[in-house]
Design a protein around this motif. Structure first.
Motif: not given
Length: 318
Positions: A119-127, A168, A171
């Motif tokens: 929950k502390y990460l954005n979706p890109s960081q989670q991936q 992507r 990025e």
């Protein structure tokens, strides 16, 4: 390929933190009364349905005597039971009803741990976390088993547009070249605008893009633009790999796809532009028949760098 010492130290530090935060320094794990090795035993047996003790030794990379003592304790505790194998000689271990309830509770506890951290990460960081941990775990396993680490990661090569492709790929370019060349907003904007214009022309048979996909995430790309150079020349563009995939052989696969496509289309020449100092990429280009055709200082990307042009002439390869 030599790994920078500072990168090794960073990974080691992160690994130590993970071990502590996940509870592996404690006597018990995942909200149970059992040790980490016992918890992993229950999880492996659940995953496989039933296992012989010898197979557990391989999976857990523990001494046979340690596994025997641990299995005996879990049987005594009512978590496991033994059953005869197909030939009646090798006994197989399986979960009892109590063991299934214990494993279900382990899953709930572990899923909550991951959810609370993500929950502390954005979706890109989670991936990125999912991809990086998967590849790193596979590499550790490959080293232990003397396997080929490039064959353990499941990476699929796909063609054509897919949702998120412009963002992507942009990025990946922005992240890499900000570190390597100090490029910033100007470079990122040019990559995004050029790529957005190109994907609008993918309906033309002379244009194509290839994407490396891992865990439903784009981790690499390459494109052939057959229109912007003219004179029966193809422009190789947007060749990039995510940090976790470099050295895995994915780049070679992508380049081979692009070159083969250009040859089928009958292009006499393939041109690509890059920057001096990317030695691993240069070796890859040269292995595919590209030669350095131009080198000069330039600032078209927002910073002064040594730009290079590589050319592959199909006639020279016949």
């Amino acid at each position: 390929m030599t790994t920078p010492p500072e990168l090794i130290d960073q990974i080691r530090g992160a690994s130590r933190t993970m071990v502590r935060e996940l509870g592996f320094m404690r006597a018990t794990l995942a909200g149970t009364q059992y040790s980490p090795s016992a918890v992993h035993t229950l999880l492996e047996i659940e995953a496989h349905g039933a296992l012989a003790a010898a197979r557990l030794v391989q999976l857990l990379d523990l001494e046979k005597s340690s596994v025997s003592r641990m299995v005996a304790k879990l049987i005594k505790a009512g978590e496991l039971e033994e059953s005869a194998g197909v030939d009646g000689r090798v006994k197989r271990l399986q979960l009892t009803k109590q063991g299934k309830r214990t494993v279900a509770a382990i899953h709930v506890h572990s899923q909550q741990q991951v959810q609370l951290a993500l929950k502390y990460l954005n979706p890109s960081q989670q991936q990125a976390v999912a991809q990086g941990l998967t590849v790193y775990a596979q590499s550790l396993h490959a080293h232990r088993t003397a396997a080929d680490p490039t064959g353990s990661a499941t990476i699929e090569i796909c063609t054509g547009y897919r949702p998120g492709v412009v963002g992507r790929i942009t990025e990946m370019h922005a992240a890499f070249y900000s570190r390597y060349s100090g490029f910033g907003q100007f470079f990122e904007s040019r990559v995004a605008s050029g790529l957005a214009e190109f994907v609008g022309r993918l309906d033309q048979p002379c244009n194509q893009i290839w994407l490396a996909i891992m865990n439903d995430r784009i981790v690499g790309s390459i494109a052939i633009d057959g229109q912007d150079m003219g004179d029966n020349q193809a422009h190789l563009r947007w060749f990039i790999l995510d940090d976790g995939c470099r050295g895995s052989g994915v780049g070679r696969r992508l380049l081979a796809e692009a070159v083969a496509f250009s040859d089928r289309q009958g292009f006499d020449i393939i041109e690509l532009s890059t920057f001096k100092g990317l030695d691993a990429a240069r070796q890859l280009y040269e292995s595919a028949g590209f030669v350095l055709s131009l080198e000069e200082q330039g600032s078209q990307w927002g910073s002064v760098v040594t730009e290079q042009q590589f050319t592959r002439r199909r006639a020279n390869l016949r």
